[in-house]
Design an enzyme around this catalytic site. Structure first.
Site, short mmCIF file in Angstrom:
data_model
loop_
_atom_site.label_atom_id
_atom_site.label_comp_id
_atom_site.label_asym_id
_atom_site.label_seq_id
_atom_site.Cartn_x
_atom_site.Cartn_y
_atom_site.Cartn_z
N ASP A 53 -0.09 2.38 10.21
CA ASP A 53 -0.71 0.78 10.46
C ASP A 53 0.14 -0.14 9.56
O ASP A 53 0.07 -1.25 9.40
CB ASP A 53 -2.10 0.70 9.80
CG ASP A 53 -2.25 1.21 8.49
OD1 ASP A 53 -1.44 1.69 7.83
OD2 ASP A 53 -3.38 0.93 7.82
N SER A 54 1.42 0.43 9.05
CA SER A 54 2.51 -0.29 8.17
C SER A 54 2.94 -0.99 9.63
O SER A 54 3.98 -2.03 9.76
CB SER A 54 3.76 0.61 7.93
OG SER A 54 3.94 1.75 8.76
N ASP A 92 -2.46 6.65 12.81
CA ASP A 92 -3.02 6.04 11.70
C ASP A 92 -4.62 5.43 12.29
O ASP A 92 -4.66 4.71 13.20
CB ASP A 92 -2.58 4.66 11.05
CG ASP A 92 -2.41 5.08 9.39
OD1 ASP A 92 -3.05 5.77 8.89
OD2 ASP A 92 -1.42 4.21 9.00
N LYS A 122 -4.52 9.71 10.93
CA LYS A 122 -4.52 9.89 9.50
C LYS A 122 -5.56 8.89 8.91
O LYS A 122 -5.69 7.85 9.68
CB LYS A 122 -3.06 9.55 9.03
CG LYS A 122 -2.87 9.22 7.66
CD LYS A 122 -1.59 9.21 7.34
CE LYS A 122 -1.09 7.66 7.22
NZ LYS A 122 -1.77 6.54 6.67
N GLU A 124 -6.90 6.94 5.33
CA GLU A 124 -7.00 6.62 3.72
C GLU A 124 -8.27 6.84 3.08
O GLU A 124 -9.05 6.62 3.64
CB GLU A 124 -6.55 5.14 3.50
CG GLU A 124 -5.02 4.77 4.07
CD GLU A 124 -4.65 3.43 3.82
OE1 GLU A 124 -5.27 2.64 2.99
OE2 GLU A 124 -3.47 3.12 4.17
N GLU A 191 0.99 8.47 -1.86
CA GLU A 191 1.74 7.37 -1.78
C GLU A 191 2.01 6.65 -3.14
O GLU A 191 0.58 6.53 -3.79
CB GLU A 191 1.07 6.40 -0.75
CG GLU A 191 2.08 5.14 -0.69
CD GLU A 191 1.78 4.23 0.49
OE1 GLU A 191 1.16 4.68 1.47
OE2 GLU A 191 2.52 3.15 0.71
O1 KIV Z 1 1.23 3.14 7.76
C1 KIV Z 1 2.07 3.99 7.41
O2 KIV Z 1 3.36 3.83 7.64
C2 KIV Z 1 1.90 4.95 6.30
C3 KIV Z 1 3.02 5.76 5.83
C4 KIV Z 1 3.65 4.85 4.90
C5 KIV Z 1 2.63 6.92 5.08
O3 KIV Z 1 0.71 5.05 5.97
#
Ligand code: KIV
Length: 297
Positions: A53-54, A92, A122, A124, A191
């Protein structure tokens, strides 16, 4: 144990990561959001590709990850899916996609897997995500945990800071990592945590740790692609090593193109097409004799 470089060309899978940890291999993870970059990463042998989600920070211009939607992740995930053959493809779960109940979360995770082609998701959060991680794993969805600095919590955190600096916070991180392992996660992102704590966690759990700003002792390292390629605009965190300055490369290329267009040197004859001689004759257009053959492409 000495670390070994992976030489295997086989497809990377979520279960294979645990064996890689046992063998002491250092694996590599990067983010990707589109077909060409994902293809370059996969062909370069990157082991895990994360549609993170970056996306919100580095591609969509939101400034943080909070506004990113499941549909946005899906669009980018599908493009990446078409490019990736060997790497493990992880997507994500964006903010809001797993916060309104476990059924909603399972439904959203299944969209990433079934529509988007993710091989794992993934999410959080530490101990409070344990029941959800268990449920997702029960539904045959491979889960990567993410603890330490969780950027989706920015409105509660106030700023992106190193996590786990006090004895209590460090213990909480260690407990969260163990809780993720016990819940069935196949790996856990750490992180921006002190390297000593990342080392303790890495040595105390059997699933791999994936470090970003967490020091050299993590089993796997991850960076946001645009950060390490110099395609960002803000100040970079200290853990980002700039492997390229693509912003400079791109600025130079587009500036030269603009100059060439403005001064009339682009396109040249070689970069354009000549009319076939017969057509030119019929239309009574004069063409230089060397252009008598029309290019086919
Ligand atoms: O969203 C993302 O790119 C991430 C990584 C930095 C682990 O969560």
């Amino acid at each position: 144990m000495p670390y070994l470089k992976p030489e295997r060309p086989e497809k990377v899978s979520a279960p294979s990561l645990r064996s890689s940890k046992q063998r002491g291999e250092r694996l590599v993870c990067l983010t990707a959001y589109d077909y060409p970059t994902a293809r370059i990463l996969d062909e370069a042998g990157i082991d895990i590709i994360l549609v993170g989600d970056s996306l919100g920070n580095v591609v969509l211009g939101y400034g943080n990850t909070v506004p990113v939607t499941l549909d946005e992740i899906l669009i980018h995930l599908k493009a990446v899916r078409r490019a990736v053959q060997r790497a493990l493809l992880v997507a994500d779960m964006p903010y809001g996609s797993f916060h309104t109940g476990d059924d909603d979360a399972v439904r959203n995770a299944l969209r990433l897997v079934k529509e988007g082609g993710a091989e794992a998701i993934k999410l959080e959060g530490g101990h409070k995500r344990v029941p959800l991680v268990k449920r997702l794993v029960d539904e045959e969805i491979s889960v990567m945990g993410h603890i330490g600095l969780t950027p989706q919590s920015i409105n509660q955190l106030g700023a992106y800071r190193v996590q786990g600096k006090t004895p209590k916070a460090a213990q909480q991180l260690i407990d969260d990592a163990k809780a993720m392992e016990d819940a069935g996660a196949f790996a856990v992102v750490l992180e921006v945590v002190p390297r000593e704590i990342a080392k303790m966690i890495t040595e105390s759990i059997s699933i791999p740790t994936i470090g970003i700003g967490a020091g050299v002792h993590c089993d796997i390292q991850v960076l946001v692609l645009h950060d390490m390629l110099g395609l960002g605009f803000g100040k970079q965190a200290r853990f980002v090593r700039p492997y390229a300055n693509l912003r400079e490369v791109m600025t130079d290329a587009v500036t030269r193109y603009a100059d060439d267009v403005r001064n009339g040197t682009y396109p040249s004859e070689a970069e354009s097409y000549a009319l076939p001689a017969e057509t030119a004759a019929e239309l009574e257009i004069e063409t230089p004799s060397r252009d008598s053959k029309a290019e086919k492409s």
